[in-house]
Write a protein that holds these residues in place. Structure first.
Motif, PDB file in Angstrom:
ATOM      1  N   ARG A 104     -32.075 -88.001   1.367  1.00  0.00           N
ATOM      2  CA  ARG A 104     -31.865 -86.993   0.349  1.00  0.00           C
ATOM      3  C   ARG A 104     -32.953 -87.095  -0.730  1.00  0.00           C
ATOM      4  NH1 ARG A 104     -25.825 -87.090  -1.437  1.00  0.00           N
ATOM      5  NH2 ARG A 104     -25.371 -86.996   0.781  1.00  0.00           N
ATOM      6  N   ALA A 105     -33.199 -88.320  -1.164  1.00  0.00           N
ATOM      7  CA  ALA A 105     -34.226 -88.520  -2.191  1.00  0.00           C
ATOM      8  C   ALA A 105     -35.574 -88.016  -1.695  1.00  0.00           C
ATOM      9  CB  ALA A 105     -34.323 -89.990  -2.563  1.00  0.00           C
ATOM     10  N   ALA A 106     -35.827 -88.247  -0.415  1.00  0.00           N
ATOM     11  CA  ALA A 106     -37.135 -87.861   0.125  1.00  0.00           C
ATOM     12  C   ALA A 106     -37.374 -86.374  -0.062  1.00  0.00           C
ATOM     13  CB  ALA A 106     -37.217 -88.223   1.607  1.00  0.00           C
ATOM     14  N   TYR A 107     -36.334 -85.577   0.193  1.00  0.00           N
ATOM     15  CA  TYR A 107     -36.534 -84.132   0.058  1.00  0.00           C
ATOM     16  C   TYR A 107     -36.772 -83.729  -1.388  1.00  0.00           C
ATOM     17  CZ  TYR A 107     -35.743 -83.349   4.923  1.00  0.00           C
ATOM     18  OH  TYR A 107     -35.891 -83.351   6.280  1.00  0.00           O
ATOM     19  N   VAL A 108     -36.163 -84.472  -2.303  1.00  0.00           N
ATOM     20  CA  VAL A 108     -36.436 -84.176  -3.708  1.00  0.00           C
ATOM     21  C   VAL A 108     -37.902 -84.464  -4.014  1.00  0.00           C
ATOM     22  CG1 VAL A 108     -35.887 -84.724  -6.081  1.00  0.00           C
ATOM     23  CG2 VAL A 108     -34.080 -84.659  -4.354  1.00  0.00           C
ATOM     24  N   PHE A 109     -38.336 -85.639  -3.572  1.00  0.00           N
ATOM     25  CA  PHE A 109     -39.739 -85.997  -3.798  1.00  0.00           C
ATOM     26  C   PHE A 109     -40.666 -84.974  -3.158  1.00  0.00           C
ATOM     27  CE2 PHE A 109     -38.150 -90.300  -4.716  1.00  0.00           C
ATOM     28  CZ  PHE A 109     -38.915 -90.597  -5.817  1.00  0.00           C
ATOM     29  N   ASP A 146     -31.796-105.313  -7.031  1.00  0.00           N
ATOM     30  CA  ASP A 146     -31.323-105.204  -8.409  1.00  0.00           C
ATOM     31  C   ASP A 146     -30.588-103.896  -8.662  1.00  0.00           C
ATOM     32  OD1 ASP A 146     -32.383-107.599  -8.897  1.00  0.00           O
ATOM     33  OD2 ASP A 146     -34.182-106.894  -9.933  1.00  0.00           O
ATOM     34  N   GLY A 147     -30.483-103.069  -7.636  1.00  0.00           N
ATOM     35  CA  GLY A 147     -29.696-101.856  -7.770  1.00  0.00           C
ATOM     36  C   GLY A 147     -30.492-100.605  -8.076  1.00  0.00           C
ATOM     37  N   ALA A 148     -31.808-100.692  -7.987  1.00  0.00           N
ATOM     38  CA  ALA A 148     -32.616 -99.511  -8.290  1.00  0.00           C
ATOM     39  C   ALA A 148     -32.624 -98.551  -7.106  1.00  0.00           C
ATOM     40  CB  ALA A 148     -34.048 -99.922  -8.620  1.00  0.00           C
ATOM     41  N   GLY A 149     -32.502 -97.256  -7.398  1.00  0.00           N
ATOM     42  CA  GLY A 149     -32.592 -96.237  -6.356  1.00  0.00           C
ATOM     43  C   GLY A 149     -34.034 -95.844  -6.151  1.00  0.00           C
ATOM     44  N   PRO A 150     -34.264 -94.918  -5.215  1.00  0.00           N
ATOM     45  CA  PRO A 150     -35.630 -94.514  -4.891  1.00  0.00           C
ATOM     46  C   PRO A 150     -36.404 -94.004  -6.099  1.00  0.00           C
ATOM     47  CG  PRO A 150     -34.076 -93.571  -3.346  1.00  0.00           C
ATOM     48  CD  PRO A 150     -33.270 -94.279  -4.369  1.00  0.00           C
ATOM     49  N   PHE A 151     -35.713 -93.272  -7.000  1.00  0.00           N
ATOM     50  CA  PHE A 151     -36.431 -92.713  -8.138  1.00  0.00           C
ATOM     51  C   PHE A 151     -36.924 -93.799  -9.074  1.00  0.00           C
ATOM     52  CE2 PHE A 151     -33.682 -89.413  -6.598  1.00  0.00           C
ATOM     53  CZ  PHE A 151     -34.568 -88.372  -6.481  1.00  0.00           C
ATOM     54  N   ARG A 152     -36.016 -94.763  -9.346  1.00  0.00           N
ATOM     55  CA  ARG A 152     -36.423 -95.829 -10.256  1.00  0.00           C
ATOM     56  C   ARG A 152     -37.470 -96.715  -9.603  1.00  0.00           C
ATOM     57  NH1 ARG A 152     -31.499 -98.331 -13.398  1.00  0.00           N
ATOM     58  NH2 ARG A 152     -33.293 -99.461 -14.211  1.00  0.00           N
ATOM     59  N   ILE A 153     -37.342 -96.948  -8.320  1.00  0.00           N
ATOM     60  CA  ILE A 153     -38.370 -97.752  -7.639  1.00  0.00           C
ATOM     61  C   ILE A 153     -39.720 -97.052  -7.748  1.00  0.00           C
ATOM     62  CG2 ILE A 153     -39.150 -98.676  -5.427  1.00  0.00           C
ATOM     63  CD1 ILE A 153     -36.281 -99.056  -4.640  1.00  0.00           C
ATOM     64  N   PHE A 154     -39.692 -95.745  -7.523  1.00  0.00           N
ATOM     65  CA  PHE A 154     -40.951 -95.003  -7.604  1.00  0.00           C
ATOM     66  C   PHE A 154     -41.532 -95.114  -9.009  1.00  0.00           C
ATOM     67  CE2 PHE A 154     -42.998 -90.971  -8.892  1.00  0.00           C
ATOM     68  CZ  PHE A 154     -44.132 -91.076  -8.111  1.00  0.00           C
ATOM     69  N   TRP A 155     -40.703 -94.847  -9.977  1.00  0.00           N
ATOM     70  CA  TRP A 155     -41.220 -94.713 -11.328  1.00  0.00           C
ATOM     71  C   TRP A 155     -41.613 -96.053 -11.937  1.00  0.00           C
ATOM     72  CZ3 TRP A 155     -43.657 -91.221 -13.619  1.00  0.00           C
ATOM     73  CH2 TRP A 155     -43.821 -91.231 -15.017  1.00  0.00           C
ATOM     74  N   ARG A 189     -32.253 -80.267 -10.475  1.00  0.00           N
ATOM     75  CA  ARG A 189     -32.970 -80.538 -11.720  1.00  0.00           C
ATOM     76  C   ARG A 189     -34.488 -80.569 -11.504  1.00  0.00           C
ATOM     77  NH1 ARG A 189     -30.914 -85.786 -14.066  1.00  0.00           N
ATOM     78  NH2 ARG A 189     -30.043 -85.836 -11.988  1.00  0.00           N
ATOM     79  N   ALA A 190     -34.876 -81.287 -10.447  1.00  0.00           N
ATOM     80  CA  ALA A 190     -36.312 -81.402 -10.179  1.00  0.00           C
ATOM     81  C   ALA A 190     -36.894 -80.026  -9.901  1.00  0.00           C
ATOM     82  CB  ALA A 190     -36.554 -82.319  -8.987  1.00  0.00           C
ATOM     83  N   PHE A 191     -36.117 -79.247  -9.166  1.00  0.00           N
ATOM     84  CA  PHE A 191     -36.607 -77.924  -8.818  1.00  0.00           C
ATOM     85  C   PHE A 191     -36.778 -77.069 -10.068  1.00  0.00           C
ATOM     86  CE2 PHE A 191     -36.111 -73.540  -7.462  1.00  0.00           C
ATOM     87  CZ  PHE A 191     -37.065 -73.489  -6.475  1.00  0.00           C
ATOM     88  N   ALA A 203     -42.663 -90.410  -0.864  1.00  0.00           N
ATOM     89  CA  ALA A 203     -41.654 -90.096   0.153  1.00  0.00           C
ATOM     90  C   ALA A 203     -42.192 -90.382   1.546  1.00  0.00           C
ATOM     91  CB  ALA A 203     -41.236 -88.637   0.029  1.00  0.00           C
ATOM     92  N   LEU A 204     -43.427 -89.989   1.796  1.00  0.00           N
ATOM     93  CA  LEU A 204     -43.975 -90.153   3.153  1.00  0.00           C
ATOM     94  C   LEU A 204     -44.271 -91.617   3.462  1.00  0.00           C
ATOM     95  CD1 LEU A 204     -46.382 -87.078   3.308  1.00  0.00           C
ATOM     96  CD2 LEU A 204     -44.220 -87.374   4.516  1.00  0.00           C
TER      97      LEU A 204
END
Lengths: 292, 428, 317
Positions: free
Chosen positions: C32-37, A191-200, B7-9, A110-111
Motif C-alpha cells: 500500500r505504501a509503495a503505491y503512495v510513494f 523500532d516501529g517505524a513504517g515505510p514513510f518514517r524509514i524513508f524520511w 493526502r499525498a494525492f 518504492a522501487l
C-alpha cells in the motif's frame, strides 16, 4: 627533486616521498591533462572577446584586438535584454530540480525497498521509457499539452518533472538506495517505524550524494535543453537561454558567431558556479551523514 | 491502484495547481479585446529585430489588431512548425520552408487568399498571379524573389589582373576561366567553392537543357544524364584544383564567412549578397546571371519565390485582419524599408521600383539582376512534390561521393534519382 | 508477469517467513505504501509517458505523414527497413560508436573520479575544470569548436605539421569523422565522473583505514574495496551511457549540421529517425525505426542485467 633527497635517513625519505612529491606529481599530471581538456574552452573564451570577423580568420589564443562588442550586441540581439532569458531559464530549472527531487526520490524508494507485486514490472517500465528516442514521442506529447492549452507556458516543461518522468534519476536513486545497507531499515522497522518514517528519517538523508547528483544534472540538462523549450515556447519573451542562443546563428549565414560565443559564455557562468557550489555537498556525503 | 493515499494525492494536486496558476498568470494570450494574430517566420537575430519592428508598425497602423510574433532560426522553425502542424496549432500567418510548399498544399493546410478582401492584388499582373499559384489556386503569397546568380569578388579580380568572360558566357567558358584563374591566383585563393548541391544553379542548368527539377505531375523532372553532366562539370573543376576541396571548405554548404577570402566566385541565390557581402566590407561583390548553354531551351530563366500563407484553420473573424497583415507585408513600402531586402527583391513590381530609392550598392546589384531575369519569358516552374523534404541533403551526399571519387558519376546520378523517386513514391 | 518477488535472491521477507501472521502483513502494508510513494510516477506514466509511447507503437505500423491521419499498413515499415541502405549504414555507425566510446568514456570517468575523490588540495577546482567540457557538449558552439580542432586548418593539423605530417580535415574524411565524435564523447566524460564521485562518497572511510592497517597498496584498495562497492554505480553508468550512446543525437546533429555526413559516416540511428520524422515527414517509418532501436537497446540492457548478477554487489543483498 626526488634524487636530491638525502639518502641518510630512509624513514625521513619515505615520509618526504609520500607527502609533497607524489602530490606535486599528481598536481602536475592533473594540470597538464586539465589544460588539454579545457583548451577548446579557453579558445572560446578568448574568441568571445575578439571582433566577430576575426574569430575564424585569426584563430590564435592571443587576440590582436580585445573588444566587448560581442557582449553588447549579444545582450540586446533579440530586442530585449538577455537577462530576461536568464530569468526564464532559472524559473524552469529551479522548478525542474524541485520536481525531480520530490517525485524521483519517492518513486525510487518504492522501487528499491518496498515489496509489492508489480515492482519489477514498474522497474522495467522505468527503463523502457528512457530507451525510445524522444523524436517519436514529442509529437504525441505536444498534441496532449496543446489540447490542455499549455503551449507557450512553462507547464509542459515542469509538470512532467513533478511526475517523475525523468527515469534516469529514478534509476540513479534506485541504485544508490540499493547501496545503503538494509540493516538500517531493519533497525528502524524493529523500532516501529513504517515505510514513510524509514524513508524520511533513514533513507532520504543517506541518499544525499544521489540527491546532489540529481540536482546538478537536472540543473545542467534543463539549463541546456533546447528542443523541448523550442517546441513549447513560441513567444520570444518566454524563451530560455538555449533557444535564444540558437537564434544567433542562423543556418543561412554564420554571422552571429561572436555573439553566440559571448552569450554562451555568459550562460555557462551560472552552471559553472552552481556546479562548484553543489559538488561541495558531494564531498561531505556519507562522512557527515551520521553513518559510522 | 485503489490505494492512492488521499493526502499525498491532494498535496501533489495542490502543488501542481499552485505552480500552474503561478505560471499561467505570467502569460496572457494576446490582447483582451480586438484580434490577435500569430505570425511565424525564421532567420537570424537581425531579421528577428527588423520584423518585430515592422510588425509593431503594423499594429500602430491598425489599432485593434495585435500580432504575436513567433520567431526561430530556420532549422528550429521547421521543427516547431512540423509539431504545430501535427497538433493543428499553427500560427495564423506563417512562412513556408521551400521543401514543404507542396507537402502542405497536399495536406490542405493553406487558406486560399484570392477571396480575402483586405489583401490587395491590384499591383500584380495576371501572369504574376498565375506564377504565384499552386495548381491554379492562389494559396500562398510570395514575399520575396530569388534568381540564380554567380557572385564574384570584383576586388580580387582587379588585384589578380583576371577578366571574366563576357556577359553572354556559357558553362564551358566559366569552367576554363576558373581553371585558369586558380592556376595563376596568389597562394590561398582559388576559383570557387565546391557546390554542385547549390539547387538554384542546378535548376538553371536543367532548365537550359529543357528539363526541370520537378514536373507538373509532381515527379522528378530530370534524367541521370543531365545530373551526371552537372556532376562531371564540377568534377573537372575539382580535379584541376579550380575549386576548394571538401576538406578545405569543411564540407558541403560551406560558410561564406569561412571561405570568402579564398574564392573568387560563388554560386547562389541572388539575395545572399546582402548578408554575405557584409561579411567582407573591404571588398566589392558583383552579381551576374548564371552561364547559359549555347543551345539553351526557350524560357529557361526562372524565379524562385519564398512564400507565406494563412493557416487553413484560422478563425473567420481573424481572416480580414490576416489579409491586412499580409497586404502590409507584401505591398507596403514602409514595411519593406524596415525589414530590408534579406528575403530578396520584392515580388510587387511597384515596390521593386521603390526599393531602388533606399537600396544599398549590394542591394541595387541584386534588384537589377532580379529585374532583368523577371523581364525574360519564363516557362512554368513547379515546386518540390511531397516526399522530397530531404532531396537537397541527398544531393549534397551525392556531391560528397563524387568528390571522394569512389564511384562513377553516372552511378551516383542514377542512385540519387532513384532515391528521390523512392521518397516521392513513399509519400504518395 | 511480475509476481516473481519471492524468487529474488534475497530480501527482507526471507527471515520473516517463519513468524506468525499479523493482522496486516508487513508486505501488504508495504504494498500500500509503495503505491503512495509511486503516485506521482504513476500519474506521469499514465499522462505523460504511456500515451505517447503507445501512440508511437501504433504509428510504427502505419503510414503517417504528420499532416494527415495515419493509415494502417501492417508490417510495411519493417519490411522497408530490410532494403533500406541508409538504415543499415545508421546501424553500423551507431554500433561502432557504442562499442568504442562507452568503455573509453567510463574508464576515463572512473579513473578521474578516483583521482579526484579525496586527499588532494584544490579538488573543487579540478572537478569543476574536468566537468567544464560536459557543460558545453551539446551547445551550438561545439560545432565551431570542433572545426577549430579537427578541421583542415585546425589545431590537430597544426600539431601534426609541427612534426612534419601533412594533415587533412578529420571531420570531412568519412573514415575519421566518426572518431572525432568518439573523442567528443570521451571529452565530455563529466556526467559519469560526477556519478562515480557521488558513489565514492558512499564508501565508508573506515574500510580504507582498515585496509591501510593491513598494509594493502593503493591498487589493492582500489580493486578490493572501491570497485566492488562501486559496482552498482558502475553498472548504472554502464547501462545509462550505453542507452545514451545508442541515442546519440545532439552532438552528431550539431557537428554534421543534421546531415550525418560526410557520406553518412556519422549518420547516427536517432539522427536517421529524426531525418525521417521531421525532415521527410515520414513519422510512421520513424516510429518503426524507433521501436526497433528500443528492442535492440532493451535486449542489450537485458543482457547487461543478466550479466550483472555475476559482478554487481548490492549493499542490500
Amino acid at each position: 627533486m626526488i634524487d636530491a633527497a638525502p639518502l641518510a635517513d630512509a624513514g625521513a625519505r619515505r615520509r618526504r616521498r609520500r607527502r609533497p612529491p607524489t602530490a606535486l606529481l599528481k598536481h602536475g599530471a592533473l594540470l597538464l591533462f586539465l589544460s588539454l581538456m579545457v583548451y577548446p574552452l579557453v579558445w572560446m573564451v578568448v574568441s568571445a572577446f575578439k571582433p566577430a570577423h576575426l574569430i575564424l580568420t585569426d584563430p590564435g589564443l592571443i587576440p590582436a584586438e580585445v573588444t566587448f562588442e560581442n557582449f553588447q550586441e549579444g545582450w540586446y540581439a533579440l530586442n530585449r535584454p538577455f537577462s530576461l532569458f536568464f530569468v526564464n531559464s532559472l524559473v524552469v530549472t529551479v522548478g525542474s530540480i524541485l520536481g525531480n527531487l520530490f517525485s524521483c526520490s519517492l518513486a525510487a524508494y518504492a522501487l528499491a525497498r518496498l515489496e509489492f507485486r508489480t515492482r519489477r514490472l514498474f522497474f522495467a517500465i522505468t527503463l523502457v521509457s528512457v530507451m525510445l528516442p524522444m523524436h517519436v514521442l514529442i509529437i504525441p506529447q505536444y498534441i496532449f499539452f496543446s489540447q490542455l492549452g499549455w503551449v507557450d507556458t512553462y507547464l509542459p516543461l515542469l509538470i512532467p518533472k513533478l511526475l517523475a518522468t525523468d527515469a534516469f534519476f529514478v534509476f540513479l536513486m534506485v541504485q544508490f538506495i540499493r547501496g545503503i545497507p538494509r540493516d538500517l531499515d531493519r533497525a528502524a522497522a524493529i523500532d516501529g517505524a513504517g515505510p514513510f518514517r524509514i524513508f524520511w528519517y533513514v533513507v532520504f538523508p543517506l541518499m544525499r550524494p544521489a540527491l546532489v547528483t540529481t540536482t546538478i544534472f537536472t540543473f545542467i540538462w534543463t539549463w541546456n535543453d533546447f528542443f523541448t523549450p523550442l517546441i513549447y515556447l513560441t513567444s520570444t519573451d518566454m524563451y530560455t537561454v538555449p533557444v535564444a542562443l540558437s537564434s544567433m546563428v542562423s543556418a543561412e549565414s554564420q554571422q552571429g558567431i561572436g555573439m553566440l560565443f559571448a552569450m554562451s559564455l555568459l550562460s555557462l557562468l551560472p552552471v559553472i558556479l552552481f556546479f562548484v557550489f553543489a559538488q561541495r555537498y558531494l564531498i561531505r556525503g556519507m562522512v557527515t551523514s551520521g553513518l559510522k | 491502484m485503489r490505494d492512492f493515499d488521499r493526502r499525498a494525492f491532494l498535496a501533489l494536486a495542490g502543488m501542481s495547481a499552485l505552480g500552474a496558476s503561478a505560471l499561467l498568470s505570467g502569460c496572457g494570450g494576446g490582447s483582451g479585446s480586438g484580434i490577435a494574430l500569430r505570425y511565424a517566420w525564421w532567420g537570424n537575430t537581425v531579421r528577428q529585430q527588423n520584423y518585430e519592428r515592422a510588425l509593431q508598425q503594423f499594429q500602430e497602423a491598425n489599432p485593434g489588431i495585435t500580432v504575436d510574433p513567433e520567431f526561430a532560426e530556420y532549422t528550429a522553425f521547421q521543427e516547431r512548425m512540423t509539431t504545430q502542424m501535427a497538433a493543428r496549432n499553427v500560427a495564423d500567418i506563417f512562412w513556408i520552408a521551400s521543401p514543404q510548399v507542396m507537402t502542405y498544399q497536399a495536406a490542405g493546410l493553406y487558406r486560399p487568399l484570392s477571396d480575402i478582401p483586405t489583401l490587395d492584388l491590384s499591383d500584380y499582373s495576371e501572369a504574376d498571379i498565375a506564377a504565384f499559384s499552386l495548381n491554379g489556386e492562389l494559396l500562398t503569397m510570395p514575399h520575396g524573389v530569388f534568381v540564380p546568380v554567380v557572385r564574384y569578388n570584383e576586388t580580387f579580380l582587379e588585384e589578380d589582373g583576371a577578366e571574366l568572360p563576357g556577359e553572354d558566357w556559357n558553362w564551358d567558358q566559366l569552367s576554363e576561366f576558373l581553371i585558369d584563374y586558380a592556376a595563376n591566383a596568389p597562394e590561398g585563393r582559388t576559383g570557387a567553392s565546391y557546390t554542385p548541391d547549390q539547387d538554384m544553379a542546378f535548376e538553371a542548368w536543367l532548365r537550359q537543357r529543357g528539363q526541370d527539377l520537378w514536373t507538373a505531375e509532381g515527379t522528378v523532372g530530370f534524367d541521370a544524364e543531365a545530373l551526371g553532366d552537372w556532376f562531371e562539370w564540377w568534377r573537372v573543376l575539382l580535379d584541376r584544383g579550380a575549386v576548394l576541396s571538401l576538406g578545405e571548405q569543411e564540407g558541403m554548404q560551406p560558410d561564406f564567412a569561412d571561405i570568402g577570402e579564398r574564392v573568387l566566385v560563388n554560386f547562389g541565390s541572388s539575395n545572399h549578397i546582402i548578408d554575405e557581402a557584409a561579411m567582407f566590407p573591404d571588398w566589392r561583390y558583383r552579381l551576374r546571371s548564371v552561364p547559359v548553354a549555347p543551345d539553351a531551351a526557350d524560357g529557361h530563366r526562372f524565379t524562385y519565390y519564398p512564400r507565406l500563407a494563412v493557416y487553413q484553420g484560422i478563425d473567420d473573424e481573424k481572416l480580414e485582419a490576416a489579409g491586412r497583415l499580409i497586404d502590409y507585408n507584401v505591398n507596403n513600402a514602409d514595411f519593406l524599408r524596415t525589414v530590408g531586402l534579406t528575403m530578396g527583391a520584392p515580388p510587387n513590381p511597384r515596390l521593386l521600383q521603390e526599393a531602388y530609392d533606399f537600396a544599398s550598392e549590394d542591394e541595387t546589384e541584386m534588384l537589377a539582376v532580379v529585374e532583368a531575369d523577371r523581364a525574360e519569358e519564363q516557362r512554368p516552374r513547379y515546386e518540390a512534390p511531397p516526399g522530397t523534404g530531404t532531396w537537397r541533403e541527398a544531393l549534397s551526399r551525392a556531391s560528397e561521393t563524387i568528390a571522394l571519387g569512389d564511384s562513377s558519376v553516372s552511378a551516383v546520378a542514377e542512385s540519387l534519382i532513384a532515391e528521390i523517386q523512392a521518397g516521392i513514391d513513399q509519400a504518395a | 508477469m511480475a509476481t516473481a518477488v519471492k524468487s529474488r535472491r534475497s530480501g527482507p521477507d526471507a527471515p520473516e517467513r517463519g513468524r506468525p501472521a499479523r493482522p496486516v502483513s508487513p508486505e501488504r502494508r508495504q504494498g500500500r505504501a509503495a503505491y503512495v510513494f509511486l503516485t506521482p510516477w504513476l500519474l506521469g506514466l499514465c499522462l505523460v509517458t504511456a500515451v505517447p509511447l503507445g501512440a508511437s507503437l501504433y504509428l510504427a505500423f502505419t503510414d503517417y505523414n504528420i499532416l494527415s491521419t495515419p493509415n494502417f499498413t501492417g508490417l510495411d515499415n519493417f519490411e522497408r527497413m530490410l532494403g533500406d541502405e541508409r538504415f543499415w549504414a545508421a546501424c553500423a555507425v551507431t554500433a561502432r560508436y557504442v562499442f568504442v566510446s562507452v568503455p573509453l568514456q567510463l574508464v576515463f570517468a572512473l579513473l578521474l573520479a578516483v583521482a579526484l575523490d579525496r586527499g588532494l588540495r584544490g579538488l573543487a577546482f579540478y572537478r569543476g575544470g574536468f566537468y567544464l567540457p560536459s557543460l558545453l557538449g551539446s551547445s551550438v558552439a561545439i560545432a565551431i569548436l570542433w572545426r577549430e580542432l579537427f578541421g583542415h586548418d585546425g589545431l590537430v593539423n597544426d600539431a601534426l605539421a609541427f612534426v612534419g605530417i601533412e594533415g587533412q580535415s578529420w571531420l570531412q574524411n568519412p573514415s575519421t569523422a566518426l572518431s572525432t565524435l568518439i573523442v567528443l564523447n570521451v571529452w565530455t566524460f563529466g556526467s559519469p565522473m560526477v556519478i562515480f564521485l557521488a558513489g565514492l562518497r558512499q564508501i565508508p572511510e573506515q574500510y580504507y583505514e582498515a585496509a591501510r592497517v593491513d598494509g594493502a597498496s593503493r591498487l589493492r584498495q582500489f580493486w578490493h574495496i572501491t570497485v566492488p562497492i562501486l559496482t552498482p554505480i558502475i553498472f548504472f553508468n554502464l547501462i545509462l551511457q550505453t542507452i545514451g550512446a545508442f541515442q546519440t543525437f545532439t552532438q552528431a546533429h550539431v557537428i554534421s549540421g543534421g546531415t550525418g555526413g560526410p557520406v553518412d559516416s556519422t549518420l547516427f540511428y536517432t539522427l536517421y529517425v529524426y531525418q525521417q520524422g521531421f525532415r521527410d515527414f515520414d513519422m510512421g517509418y520513424a516510429s518503426a525505426l524507433a521501436w526497433v532501436l528500443l528492442l535492440v537497446i532493451g535486449a542489450v540492457t537485458a543482457v547487461h542485467f543478466v550479466l550483472s548478477k555475476y559482478w554487481v554487489f548490492y549493499g542490500d543483498d
